[in-house]
Every structure is written in C-alpha cells, then in structure tokens.
Design a protein around this motif. Structure first.
Motif, PDB file in Angstrom:
ATOM      1  N   ASP A  93      -7.923  -1.164  -5.759  1.00  0.00           N
ATOM      2  CA  ASP A  93      -8.524   0.081  -5.291  1.00  0.00           C
ATOM      3  C   ASP A  93      -8.828  -0.026  -3.803  1.00  0.00           C
ATOM      4  N   ARG A  94      -8.566   1.043  -3.073  1.00  0.00           N
ATOM      5  CA  ARG A  94      -8.867   1.058  -1.649  1.00  0.00           C
ATOM      6  C   ARG A  94     -10.347   1.369  -1.457  1.00  0.00           C
ATOM      7  N   GLU A  95     -11.040   0.500  -0.727  1.00  0.00           N
ATOM      8  CA  GLU A  95     -12.459   0.732  -0.445  1.00  0.00           C
ATOM      9  C   GLU A  95     -12.662   1.265   0.967  1.00  0.00           C
ATOM     10  N   ALA A 137       0.853  -1.188   0.000  1.00  0.00           N
ATOM     11  CA  ALA A 137       0.000   0.000   0.000  1.00  0.00           C
ATOM     12  C   ALA A 137       0.888   1.237   0.000  1.00  0.00           C
ATOM     13  N   SER A 146       4.774   3.891   2.575  1.00  0.00           N
ATOM     14  CA  SER A 146       4.238   2.612   2.100  1.00  0.00           C
ATOM     15  C   SER A 146       4.116   1.637   3.269  1.00  0.00           C
ATOM     16  N   ILE A 170     -10.596   1.457   5.210  1.00  0.00           N
ATOM     17  CA  ILE A 170      -9.493   1.121   6.110  1.00  0.00           C
ATOM     18  C   ILE A 170     -10.086   0.849   7.486  1.00  0.00           C
ATOM     19  N   ASN A 178       1.160   5.497  -0.210  1.00  0.00           N
ATOM     20  CA  ASN A 178       0.510   6.799  -0.082  1.00  0.00           C
ATOM     21  C   ASN A 178       1.605   7.863  -0.115  1.00  0.00           C
ATOM     22  N   GLN A 197      -3.358  -3.928  -9.885  1.00  0.00           N
ATOM     23  CA  GLN A 197      -3.577  -2.692  -9.140  1.00  0.00           C
ATOM     24  C   GLN A 197      -4.911  -2.798  -8.404  1.00  0.00           C
TER      25      GLN A 197
END
Length: 201
Positions: A117-119, A66, A72, A121, A68, A115
């Motif tokens: 996608d973040r749904e 992950a 990471s 956290i 950002n 790749q």
C-alpha cells in the motif's frame, strides 16, 4: 567465551563486568544513585551481550513495481532485515550518528509478490558520498584489524595525532589537517616501506 580479536594484539586488563549476572540493573537500582545505576546498566548489558550469539542481519534489496493506470515505475529499496536478534535483544550499541547509509536502514518483512500500500510519496535527491571520515572508535577498530598497536597504546596514538595538529576532532569525526596531509605525503614518498601496514604491524 572471550577470544582474541586481532592476531597480533597484546590483550589488556580484565574487563569490567558484574560479579553475578543475577544482579540485574533493576534489582540493584535502589542501592545506587542515578549516575551509578546508569553506569551499572551499561556494564551489565554489555557483559550479557558479549556472551550471546551474533545477530543475523540480512542485507536486502527490494525491487518494487509501482503502477498507476497505464504508467509504471521501478523502485528500489536497499536495507537490512533482522533474521535473528542475537545480542541485539539484550543490548544495542548506540550509533555514533544517525547513519544515512542505505544498507543500515531496517526494512520490514516483505514477501516476493506481496501487494504493498502506498503511504506517501517523497522526492529526494541523492548523490554518491565518499567513505565517511574515521571517528576515534572506527580508527581504533581499523588499527585492531590491521594489527597495529594494542589496547594500551590506542589512546596515546589518538592523543598524539590531535596534540600535533595532524587531525582535529569535529562532530566526533577526525579531520586531517594540512600538517597531517603533508607528513603523510612525505612519509609515503620517501619512507614508503616503513609506513606500510605489514611493516608497522
């Protein structure tokens, strides 16, 4: 085709099964009341499933990076991916409880390098748990694996354990009681040879 599961097992009576697989639950429902229809559906699905190929389930570990900005984190998901439905397509036996075991979780199809996608956290704390307590079903399965007893004696074994207060049944799990622990410790200390699995089987 039916085959013996346990090497030393003395098999029980013929299974309850439909006389004709073409008599599907939907086709006979009009002749049955609600309880009879539900029971027939369970029997029919189990009989069909028993003749199908095993499911192919792959235990999988997915490692995810992950990112950002400059930061990471390495994430890991452990679970299973169904490669071939097999008998699951006809019948999936209901789990005794919702499993929290990581390896029982279903994972979606994921390809290396894909790749994601973040749904959402979610932060949760997880600690290592001891092996789960036996349920009546899992204890019977273990007895079968060890070749102890036979189908006609399993009910009596469970009844004796409960009637003598060696265990109690709580939320479908068998919990050992002080009396049972004491007896087990006594037998293992003074009669070890006679309570070994190979001797009992």
């Amino acid at each position: 085709n039916y085959t013996t599961k346990a090497k030393n097992a003395q098999e029980a009576h013929e299974a309850i099964r439909p006389t004709d697989f073409m008599r599907t639950p939907a086709s006979v429902r009009q002749y049955l009341d609600a309880d009879q229809a539900r029971l027939y559906e369970i029997v029919w699905k189990r009989a069909i499933a028993s003749q199908m190929q095993p499911a192919e389930i792959e235990r999988t570990t997915v490692e995810i990076e992950a990112v950002n900005g400059a930061r990471s984190a390495e994430l890991r998901a452990v679970g299973s991916v169904v490669r071939f439905d097999g008998f699951i397509a006809a019948y999936t036996e209901q789990k005794e409880e919702d499993s929290e075991d990581e390896e029982d979780r279903r994972l979606p199809e994921i390809r290396a390098g894909e790749q994601l996608d973040r749904e959402a956290i979610n932060a949760t704390q997880h600690t290592t748990e001891p092996p789960p307590r036996y349920s009546e079903a899992s204890l019977i399965k273990k007895l079968e694996e060890l070749g102890i007893g036979r189908p006609s004696t399993y009910t009596a074994i469970l009844k004796t354990l409960e009637d003598r207060d060696y265990v109690t049944l709580d939320k479908r799990k068998l919990l050992p009681q002080a009396k049972g622990r004491l007896l087990s410790a006594f037998l293992e200390s003074f009669f070890e040879r006679y309570v070994e699995y190979d001797f009992t089987a």
